[in-house]
Design a protein around this motif. Sequence first.
Motif, PDB file in Angstrom:
ATOM      1  N   PHE A   1      -1.955   3.228  -5.317  1.00  0.00           N
ATOM      2  CA  PHE A   1      -2.306   3.732  -4.117  1.00  0.00           C
ATOM      3  C   PHE A   1      -3.901   4.255  -4.033  1.00  0.00           C
ATOM      4  N   VAL A   2      -4.469   4.779  -5.082  1.00  0.00           N
ATOM      5  CA  VAL A   2      -5.901   5.209  -5.150  1.00  0.00           C
ATOM      6  C   VAL A   2      -6.642   3.914  -5.260  1.00  0.00           C
TER       7      VAL A   2
ATOM      8  N   GLY B   1       6.554   7.612 -14.696  1.00  0.00           N
ATOM      9  CA  GLY B   1       7.002   7.011 -13.742  1.00  0.00           C
ATOM     10  C   GLY B   1       6.293   7.098 -12.454  1.00  0.00           C
ATOM     11  N   ILE B   2       5.401   8.047 -12.323  1.00  0.00           N
ATOM     12  CA  ILE B   2       4.611   8.046 -11.255  1.00  0.00           C
ATOM     13  C   ILE B   2       3.376   7.248 -11.274  1.00  0.00           C
TER      14      ILE B   2
ATOM     15  N   GLN C   1      -6.742   2.033  -1.570  1.00  0.00           N
ATOM     16  CA  GLN C   1      -6.771   2.929  -0.511  1.00  0.00           C
ATOM     17  C   GLN C   1      -7.126   2.107   0.683  1.00  0.00           C
TER      18      GLN C   1
ATOM     19  N   LEU D   1       3.152  18.539  -8.510  1.00  0.00           N
ATOM     20  CA  LEU D   1       2.792  17.333  -9.037  1.00  0.00           C
ATOM     21  C   LEU D   1       2.126  18.093 -10.499  1.00  0.00           C
TER      22      LEU D   1
ATOM     23  N   THR E   1       6.270  -0.434  -3.483  1.00  0.00           N
ATOM     24  CA  THR E   1       6.473   1.058  -3.340  1.00  0.00           C
ATOM     25  C   THR E   1       8.081   0.911  -2.920  1.00  0.00           C
TER      26      THR E   1
ATOM     27  N   LEU F   1       2.239   4.074  -9.465  1.00  0.00           N
ATOM     28  CA  LEU F   1       2.227   4.000  -8.167  1.00  0.00           C
ATOM     29  C   LEU F   1       0.845   4.803  -7.559  1.00  0.00           C
ATOM     30  N   VAL F   2       0.599   5.739  -8.406  1.00  0.00           N
ATOM     31  CA  VAL F   2      -0.728   6.494  -7.947  1.00  0.00           C
ATOM     32  C   VAL F   2      -1.730   5.854  -8.235  1.00  0.00           C
TER      33      VAL F   2
END
Lengths: 324, 293
Positions: B276-277, B268-269, B280, B40, B219, B272-273
């Motif tokens: 998710f953060v 594109g990430i 949590q 990453l 996701t 989602l990051v």
Amino acid sequence: MTPTAPTATRTASAAPSRTAAAVRRRRYGAPAVLLAPFFVLFTGATLVPVGYAVYLSLYAEHRSGLGFGGSETVFTGLGNYTRALGDAAFRGGFLNLAQYCLLYIPLMMILALVLALLLDSALVKARRFFQLALFLPHAVPGTIATLVWIYLYTPGISPVIGALDSLGTHADLLGHPLPAVVNMAVWEWTGYNMVIFFAALQAIPREVLEAAVVDGAGPLRTALSVKIPLIRSSLAVVGLFTVIGSLQLFTEPMILHGTTPSVVSTWSPNMYAYTAAFERHDYGLAAASSVLLALAAAALSFVVTRATRARGEDRPQPATEAAA
Amino acid sequence: MTTATAQRGAARVKGRPWSLSRSAVNGALVLATAYTLLPLAWLLTAAAKNTGDLLGGRTLTPSTWHLGANLHALATAGDGIYFRWYVNSLLYAGIGALLCALVCVCAGYAFHVYSFPGKEKLFGLVLLGVLVPTTALALPMYLLASKLGVVNTFWAVFVPSLVNPFGVYLARVFCAGYVPGEVLEAARMDGAGELRTFWSVGLRMVMPGLVTVFLFQFTAIWNNFFLPLVMLSDNRLFPLSLGLYSWNTQTHAFPEYYPLVVTGSLLGIVPLVIAFVALQRHWKAGLTAGSVK
């Protein structure tokens, strides 16, 4: 979640004490309305396609004459299945898949378990950071993860290959699809499954662990003989989903196929089905290979569930029951 | 290892940790974290390089900083098709996951609250659905869709993504945890109809479960590659994953696509990051509910 589970039966058994048609209407009308959307979609997007795949797999298109008279659909029984199984490319795909599973599943499971046990030990600093950092690859879409790793495998672009070259060792992962794909899968899934194992480890009652310590077990002994047996059901569920997921291997080798000639268009069984359908327009063969793959998944899931259930019955279940 | 364990066993009673194993444990975790984070980190730096620096493997210095230029190229390539893919992905995943979560919670709630003949058989069918490999379904779905004439439309990708048998299982587990029968009885006593009770009482209580199923499905749809690949040929309907794939297949002939793929992957990430953060608590609860029990 476990302790409250009995409410399900309590609600259900309280209802019959009421009388009359209103209750009946309530008990059949409301659930029908609530279940309908899911089952309509489930039928349309799962059951019907499964049935259609089986149907297609039994028929073949025969072109009449020189191909001018169009084609007719002929029932061939298991003909497509014998064609698929007789094709060296299809068997080669299954062989690749078997090697992939044998390498990837144990490697990922052991790594995830070891990392979870390390995180669970009292020695860790910054536990939340590690957990999130190890989970992060799962937040990366599979396509993007594959692209990133392909670039990291590509000489010239990759700093890793560059560093290895300057050390005098030449790594050619693009020429070796199996380790290349296994590495991508390990990177994507280890952290995800580690979180599951870690949650299971945290759910072990502290008294059980204290008892092990009082009995004189060290950390390693506690992990092997107390912790791992107690999270066996998590191991089983993760194993089951990993098996099902692994058999579907497609995205990673498919994208690699576009990059390197070492990954052929039939490298995994799913790619074989895709190629049969969209390059050879042989839908019967494609359907038959999809069905064979689904059957393999079903058979393996059955074996995994059976094996773990049989062991689960022997094992004493003191932990959660006694503590609750 | 074994001698260390023996020593631990002997000295354990005080329960003092050992500095050696403490650094070993943390060292192993740092190593594993490096493995997960380095690709990453590479993506982060690569997105700021131009074609020549990227293919030449040159390291990033302030004078070779091209992130702005790359973003501009990304926004203008193919008349801004990239952001069209981005919006498509947000639509497929956002609306799809929301509807899917609602559908799953309705079904899970019904399985939890009511008893009716054949209930567990029906639930068994749902569990069997979990085992069906989704990629094995894509091909027959394509052939069915082509009979219905919906291939290469938004719906061909959208409708199948509303189904998630595992979501129903998860929703049932969550209902068992969050929806006590007493509260439903009270609502019924007050004269609320069954669907009214579900909508204004049950759904509120199981909201954390709904968020969890939403996150998982979001996701799954964002990551989906096989179904769009099979169904779509019009690149204006592509989700991000398929769009980036199509660009990557052109990099051999047109190396200037490399920075586009890399920068596009990085963007594109991001959703989602962030998801998710931020959520949590929810995905951890979902993973636990799905697997520990």
